[in-house]
Design a protein around this motif. Structure first.
Motif, PDB file in Angstrom:
ATOM      1  N   UNK A 171       7.666   4.634  30.570  1.00  0.00           N
ATOM      2  CA  UNK A 171       9.090   4.771  30.879  1.00  0.00           C
ATOM      3  C   UNK A 171       9.766   3.421  31.094  1.00  0.00           C
ATOM      4  N   UNK A 172      11.050   3.390  30.748  1.00  0.00           N
ATOM      5  CA  UNK A 172      11.852   2.172  30.926  1.00  0.00           C
ATOM      6  C   UNK A 172      13.302   2.603  31.151  1.00  0.00           C
ATOM      7  N   UNK A 173      14.191   1.622  31.259  1.00  0.00           N
ATOM      8  CA  UNK A 173      15.614   1.929  31.449  1.00  0.00           C
ATOM      9  C   UNK A 173      16.182   2.698  30.263  1.00  0.00           C
ATOM     10  N   UNK A 174      15.595   2.520  29.096  1.00  0.00           N
ATOM     11  CA  UNK A 174      16.121   3.158  27.892  1.00  0.00           C
ATOM     12  C   UNK A 174      15.267   4.331  27.409  1.00  0.00           C
ATOM     13  N   UNK A 175      14.244   4.711  28.179  1.00  0.00           N
ATOM     14  CA  UNK A 175      13.351   5.755  27.698  1.00  0.00           C
ATOM     15  C   UNK A 175      12.811   6.575  28.875  1.00  0.00           C
ATOM     16  N   UNK A 176      12.949   7.904  28.763  1.00  0.00           N
ATOM     17  CA  UNK A 176      12.434   8.821  29.780  1.00  0.00           C
ATOM     18  C   UNK A 176      11.176   9.493  29.250  1.00  0.00           C
ATOM     19  N   UNK A 177      10.162   9.560  30.087  1.00  0.00           N
ATOM     20  CA  UNK A 177       8.896  10.170  29.711  1.00  0.00           C
ATOM     21  C   UNK A 177       8.628  11.359  30.632  1.00  0.00           C
ATOM     22  N   UNK A 178       8.344  12.506  30.025  1.00  0.00           N
ATOM     23  CA  UNK A 178       7.982  13.698  30.794  1.00  0.00           C
ATOM     24  C   UNK A 178       6.603  14.165  30.347  1.00  0.00           C
ATOM     25  N   UNK A 179       5.786  14.602  31.301  1.00  0.00           N
ATOM     26  CA  UNK A 179       4.504  15.232  31.000  1.00  0.00           C
ATOM     27  C   UNK A 179       4.576  16.663  31.487  1.00  0.00           C
ATOM     28  N   UNK A 180       4.301  17.584  30.573  1.00  0.00           N
ATOM     29  CA  UNK A 180       4.351  19.015  30.879  1.00  0.00           C
ATOM     30  C   UNK A 180       2.928  19.535  30.801  1.00  0.00           C
ATOM     31  N   UNK A 181       2.363  19.893  31.957  1.00  0.00           N
ATOM     32  CA  UNK A 181       0.911  20.090  31.990  1.00  0.00           C
ATOM     33  C   UNK A 181       0.485  21.151  32.991  1.00  0.00           C
ATOM     34  N   UNK A 182      -0.621  21.816  32.667  1.00  0.00           N
ATOM     35  CA  UNK A 182      -1.288  22.693  33.625  1.00  0.00           C
ATOM     36  C   UNK A 182      -2.495  22.005  34.253  1.00  0.00           C
ATOM     37  N   UNK A 183      -2.737  20.749  33.859  1.00  0.00           N
ATOM     38  CA  UNK A 183      -3.889  19.993  34.360  1.00  0.00           C
ATOM     39  C   UNK A 183      -3.548  19.297  35.689  1.00  0.00           C
ATOM     40  N   UNK A 184      -4.529  19.086  36.552  1.00  0.00           N
ATOM     41  CA  UNK A 184      -4.288  18.334  37.790  1.00  0.00           C
ATOM     42  C   UNK A 184      -4.082  16.861  37.487  1.00  0.00           C
ATOM     43  N   UNK A 185      -3.181  16.239  38.197  1.00  0.00           N
ATOM     44  CA  UNK A 185      -2.854  14.832  37.979  1.00  0.00           C
ATOM     45  C   UNK A 185      -3.181  14.019  39.230  1.00  0.00           C
ATOM     46  N   UNK A 186      -4.274  13.275  39.201  1.00  0.00           N
ATOM     47  CA  UNK A 186      -4.634  12.441  40.345  1.00  0.00           C
ATOM     48  C   UNK A 186      -3.815  11.167  40.374  1.00  0.00           C
ATOM     49  N   UNK A 187      -3.474  10.659  39.197  1.00  0.00           N
ATOM     50  CA  UNK A 187      -2.666   9.446  39.102  1.00  0.00           C
ATOM     51  C   UNK A 187      -1.450   9.760  38.251  1.00  0.00           C
TER      52      UNK A 187
END
Length: 354
Positions: A171-187
């Motif tokens: 991600x940056x000022x010009x880019x949005x990142x989304x993660x769509x997940x059923x997995x656990x996210x430790x980090x």
């Protein structure tokens, strides 16, 4: 007749290479873009079982009002050039890109073309857990079962493209990142938005299933990826089936025909090659009251897809003695993490190695 999606909102382009990725794009659209028509690009693999599942998932996507573009992306040496050339215009016009496998070299090449502001990564199974961790730590993108090995010549040649893809997935000022997940996210990478995939579309579209008294078993491709010894795996399947009274074995789409034939002959299990991802097969039923699995994506997804039913998912740990000498040093820890972070499952001890 289900209502068809419209074309309102920013144009969304999705790239999928597996049936599970396509399913999770439909789940994302249901949760985050209801009524918005997507253009779904299927970068078709060569494997017949995967192609068949993708064809059937494409029909479901069309039923939901999405456009599907089927690309013979691996049909000969010139296919990648034709595919990428034909998609360049779509990529440059897209306002949002959804992708299922950030480790894919095909997807990484396509990411070098686009400058979209919104990027969405949907689940490609347990690999998503590793992707999120690598992105958070700023590491190069390497599939978990290959991590620890020496890069091959193709890895070295492709390294600049992979590095560029990782930058575009940051991600940056010009880019949005989304993660769509059923997995656990430790980090969770800084600046990345995480959305929970609850399989709401699957539950609304299918079921509830008819539940049988017996047990079903879910296959895995750990032998085919060189992680688990085939003899140890066969013995573990035989022992689990006998202990829990399993009668059916739902094959992973990457499992080899020879291995499945041996399983059928030596265990007596009925081998089932599903026409759709297992989450949909289980939700439609009939399905056993107990589902046996080794560490894999389904220990996270099936409890969600089968929420509200009486089906129990049981997972068997991988004994370290089953691992091949070529298995990545990361393998045992990763597989243990897959099991240990699963919610709403019954954990079985590893079958004793012989």
């Amino acid at each position: 007749m289900r209502p068809r999606a419209g074309n309102a909102g920013p144009h969304t382009l999705a790239f999928v290479e597996s049936p599970v990725q396509l399913l999770n794009v439909l789940e994302w659209a249901h949760a985050h873009a209801p009524g918005v028509g997507l253009t779904l690009v299927v970068l078709s693999p060569l494997d017949p079982m995967t192609r068949g599942q993708l064809r059937r998932m494409s029909d479901l996507a069309r039923d939901e009002g999405h456009q599907v573009r089927w690309e013979e992306a691996r049909g000969g040496p010139l296919a990648p050039f034709r595919t990428i050339g034909g998609l360049t215009g779509l990529l440059r016009r897209a306002r949002r890109v959804v992708l299922g496998d950030p480790f894919s070299r095909y997807v990484q090449l396509l990411l070098t073309i686009t400058h979209v502001r919104d990027l969405v990564v949907v689940d490609d199974g347990t690999a998503t857990m590793e992707f999120v961790g690598q992105l958070a730590r700023g590491e190069r993108l390497v599939r978990w079962h290959r991590k620890g090995g020496r890069p091959g010549p193709r890895d070295v040649i492709f390294a600049p493209v992979s590095a560029s893809a990782r930058r575009r997935l940051t991600p940056s000022d010009s880019r949005r990142i989304q993660i769509f997940s059923s997995m656990p996210m430790e980090e969770t990478p800084a600046g990345v938005t995480v959305g929970a995939n609850t399989f709401a579309w699957t539950r609304a579209r299918f079921g509830p299933p008819r539940i049988t008294k017996g047990a079903d078993m879910v296959g895995t491709s750990l032998v085919e990826t060189g992680v688990v010894d085939d003899g140890r795996y066969l013995e573990a399947v035989r022992t689990l089936a006998k202990t829990h009274g399993a009668t059916r074995y739902f094959a992973h789409r990457r499992e080899s025909t020879d291995k499945l034939h041996r399983l059928a002959v030596e265990t007596g299990l009925e081998i089932v090659r599903p026409e759709l991802p297992l989450e949909l097969i289980a939700r439609r039923g009939p399905i056993g009251r107990t589902i046996l699995s080794f560490p894999s994506t389904v220990v996270h997804t099936l409890p969600l897809a089968l929420s509200g039913t009486e089906v129990r998912v049981a997972v068997c740990d991988i004994d370290p003695a089953w691992l091949t000498e070529n298995a990545s040093p990361r393998a045992q820890g990763f597989l243990s993490g897959v099991t240990g972070t699963a919610r709403d499952v019954h954990r079985l001890s590893a079958v004793r190695a012989v």
